[in-house]
Design an enzyme around this catalytic site. Structure first.
Site, PDB file in Angstrom:
ATOM      1  N   SER D  47       0.875  -1.170   0.000  1.00 20.44           N
ATOM      2  CA  SER D  47       0.000   0.000   0.000  1.00 20.44           C
ATOM      3  C   SER D  47       0.911   1.220   0.000  1.00 20.44           C
ATOM      4  O   SER D  47       1.860   1.295   0.790  1.00 20.44           O
ATOM      5  CB  SER D  47      -0.910  -0.008   1.226  1.00 20.44           C
ATOM      6  OG  SER D  47      -1.840   1.054   1.135  1.00 20.44           O
ATOM      7  N   GLU D  48       0.635   2.177  -0.880  1.00 14.26           N
ATOM      8  CA  GLU D  48       1.644   3.207  -1.166  1.00 14.26           C
ATOM      9  C   GLU D  48       1.928   4.124   0.014  1.00 14.26           C
ATOM     10  O   GLU D  48       2.886   4.888  -0.011  1.00 14.26           O
ATOM     11  CB  GLU D  48       1.262   4.023  -2.404  1.00 14.26           C
ATOM     12  CG  GLU D  48      -0.045   4.759  -2.317  1.00 14.26           C
ATOM     13  CD  GLU D  48      -1.152   4.009  -3.048  1.00 14.26           C
ATOM     14  OE1 GLU D  48      -1.180   2.766  -2.963  1.00 14.26           O
ATOM     15  OE2 GLU D  48      -1.978   4.679  -3.691  1.00 14.26           O
ATOM     16  N   ASN D  49       1.078   4.084   1.051  1.00 20.60           N
ATOM     17  CA  ASN D  49       1.381   4.894   2.229  1.00 20.60           C
ATOM     18  C   ASN D  49       2.397   4.223   3.148  1.00 20.60           C
ATOM     19  O   ASN D  49       2.561   4.651   4.292  1.00 20.60           O
ATOM     20  CB  ASN D  49       0.096   5.247   2.991  1.00 20.60           C
ATOM     21  CG  ASN D  49      -0.684   4.039   3.428  1.00 20.60           C
ATOM     22  OD1 ASN D  49      -0.784   3.063   2.694  1.00 20.60           O
ATOM     23  ND2 ASN D  49      -1.251   4.076   4.625  1.00 20.60           N
ATOM     24  N   SER D  89       8.534   4.423   0.025  1.00 15.09           N
ATOM     25  CA  SER D  89       7.461   3.633  -0.571  1.00 15.09           C
ATOM     26  C   SER D  89       7.317   3.950  -2.060  1.00 15.09           C
ATOM     27  O   SER D  89       7.116   3.052  -2.886  1.00 15.09           O
ATOM     28  CB  SER D  89       6.153   3.904   0.164  1.00 15.09           C
ATOM     29  OG  SER D  89       5.106   3.177  -0.429  1.00 15.09           O
TER      30      SER D  89
END
Lengths: 222, 223, 222, 223
Positions: D47-49, D89
């Site tokens: 998840s990009e966070n 990320s």
């Protein structure tokens, strides 16, 4: 089941060829993957291009590869170590190509290679011989040199712990170039002090996530 | 002629490092600065291989081969110390977060150019390490140097003849004869050792000197 | 003795002015420094420029500043949140300037600002409206857009622990933009769950080293 | 006309995600893919966070507001999961380390252009999030989409009319009617739902279609 653990050097070095470009972690001896480098030596590979901060230190790893004339070129910030003459001798004899890159630029170029950055402007080396032939650009009144990414066929890293997904922790200043080189190579091979179970490394304390790691091997210091 | 020992120069540099400063000490003579910081002054030492809050040399037998400084010597971490990887460590340097770095020099020019990584001898492999990043990145670049080379050539010059490490970066020079600020394309003498005349200092310097109105004697303890 | 701890919002916000540029960490509500933002609101500052991934979320922090029309411009990747209408209303009424930056570019531009990089080439946004007016360069056959650094007067960060040197740890995905914004601002102000003694944070587990931190304040979630 | 439900599309995507893949699932329909991965297949969700190794939604009462996904919903981490900051990320994403990302789309062109972030309506503030980074960075970009808009306009086109998210990035489209590869400036139909003729599919597509020689029926369980 994902399992990046391997149990012998032949498996660890799968895909190695003459002429391969290898990023070798370590600053001096700290974090240097000596056993992986010596496994390359033992298997006879030659014409290697090494990207590493130093062109060896002491009597192990890169120094042994240099002595056996297996290395064609070293990209590094500081080639010579106080206790080795071989780099100086090979260089003086024209048997070793050196590309000198400032340490921060070396590291940032590898990061760029791993992070998909096509190039970056750094103030480091402006007005020095290491900027010769490079584009210089004035941004907000300050001069910068354009530098391009560095990538490699392999990264050799020494870490403390690894799980089967390839998550890594390091030991103190042996962290060094490991996390950056892991990002920048097609295949990242890690020698670790010990394997741990999946989940044993606190998610907040993973330094190199397994996404950057291809193979991990438990290697006892020799 | 009156001149300071390396230890005395290091002592003098240490007096100029304020409480709370983030400081990088180059390999060699600059490393000695840490020995002369007043005990009650908290200064945070950075080593470019990823240490922030570097402590003193460990006692014999307690060295950790994985805890070394930029000079590859065993060190310790103080409470509050932290580890970063090389790229993050050089982001600190290049990003202007290091208040002071102390470097050695082959030559310094009156415009603040620094030459400390390569000579004109091409038979030896050059090595730059982190010097170029430190020179360009640190807010203040202090140089520790003898005023002249061993064979008496001046090291403070109008223009460097050796390949540069950084251009317009040196803010202050601590030589064995004087403390000299580098500003507005001039060497400005702030302190000069005892028993050395202004004229004598000019003779061993390869560029014009400006003596500050409040120029004083450079005094250090016997070290 | 170095001591970056402060004990009230007036000290934390020392130097704040109308028109200040503030990087505000947090992804949605996770890691959002709501109490610091609301202390800015309470003190009447206006014409603020906010750099943040979202232009607020829920009913706290940035949303309250937006409602009171204290914010002139937001630089962000995704301005609207599902449960707030204020951003849409202000934008439609021409009362809010928005600069939309892809999330990875936003983060990388702040890193560049903190790391002394003058600019970088990214493949993100090539051939899209967000690349309009920007230099495009082909490197090794691939197109990249030139992006420049982002810096700010202040960074507001929420962290888990801080010691008196300003070393920080974060809580899980609340880490977010904190470590990057801390590098890129002139003054980095951190609200933390709790202070710890110097030396309590393992040197290998410091996520933001104190060199990037100016003031830390213990703030109970409100 | 025969068409798949969102769940059936998600199921079909899940079948194409191999053991060991690093996968980013976009907000909305793509998130459902995780529900249909075979139990014996280890796939690592990004998840990009800053999450790698994202796990399922926590049981009610066990949500942690500091452990959320890109859609800002509470999630968990699996054993082997790790946290990184945003810049790291997105280095993963931009650097080509994510094997597959699954995104929604407003429009997809036959050259692989993706439009999924902005329409031509300027009254609403645009928002791009991480979509442009994912589109350009992931090794494979899978798109989940209805074949047509609610008012019957084709979403698979010769050329997108909406602002692009990325250009030449989509590798495969999973619509409610077909599974279509995007290659060599062509839509290549690999699978088509039961009871839909090639001609009917052409009629609802805004670009030429190439039917693969081995084109088969797109079969899914009832979901």
């Amino acid at each position: 089941m994902i399992d990046k653990r391997v149990y012998d050097f032949d498996s660890a070095l799968d895909g190695m060829t003459d002429g391969a470009t290898i990023m070798s972690a370590g600053f001096g001896a700290a974090g240097a993957p000596q056993e992986l480098l010596e496994a390359v030596l033992d298997r006879g590979y030659r014409d290697l291009v090494i990207i590493s901060n130093n062109a060896g230190e002491g009597e192990r790893g890169l120094i042994r590869l240099l002595k056996e004339k297996r290395i064609a070129k070293v990209v590094c910030s500081f080639p010579t170590s106080s206790n080795s003459e071989v780099t100086k001798e090979l260089y003086a004899a024209g048997l070793l190509e050196l590309e000198i890159v400032p340490q921060g630029t070396l590291s940032e170029r590898m990061r760029a290679g791993g992070a998909g950055i096509g190039g970056f402007y750094t103030p480091t080396s402006v007005n020095t011989p290491l900027a010769e032939g490079k584009e210089v650009r004035t941004i907000d009144g300050k001069d910068y040199v354009l530098e391009f990414p560095l990538t490699a066929d392999f990264a050799f890293i020494k870490a403390r712990e690894a799980d089967r997904w390839g998550n890594l922790t390091y030991n103190l200043s042996a962290r060094g170039f490991g996390p950056t080189m892991a990002m920048a190579a097609k295949a990242t091979i890690v020698q670790v002090d010990r394997f741990v179970e999946l989940g044993e490394i606190d998610p907040e304390q993973v330094i190199t996530p397994g996404i950057y790691v291809d193979r991990v091997m438990e290697v006892e210091a020799s | 002629m009156a001149k300071l020992t390396r230890k005395q120069i290091a002592w003098r540099v240490a007096q100029d490092i304020p409480e709370g400063a983030y400081v990088n000490l180059g390999i060699g003579a600059p490393e000695m600065v840490v020995n002369y910081l007043p005990d009650d002054r908290e200064v945070i030492i950075h080593s470019e291989n990823g240490l922030l809050g570097m402590g003193p040399t460990p006692p014999p037998g307690e060295e950790n081969p994985d805890l070394i400084n930029a000079g590859k010597k065993p060190v310790t971490l103080v409470d509050g110390g932290s580890i970063s990887h090389h790229t993050d460590s050089f982001a600190m340097i290049r990003g202007g977060h290091i208040d002071i770095c102390v470097l050695g020099a082959f030559q310094v020019s009156q415009s603040g150019d620094l030459a400390n990584w390569a000579t004109l001898d091409n038979s030896r492999p050059p090595g730059v390490g982190g010097a170029m990043d430190l020179a360009v990145g640190a807010k203040n670049v202090f140089v520790i140097t003898d005023h002249c080379t061993r064979d008496g050539q001046p090291k403070l010059l109008e223009k460097c003849s050796y390949p540069l490490t950084g251009s317009g970066v040196v803010t202050r020079v601590y030589s064995d004869h004087a403390l000299i600020d580098v500003r507005d394309n001039s060497f400005i003498v702030r302190e000069i050792v005892e028993d050395l005349s202004e004229e004598e200092l000019r003779e061993i310097t390869g560029a014009a000197l400006v003596f500050a109105d409040d120029c004083v004697t450079l005094k250090t303890p016997d070290l």
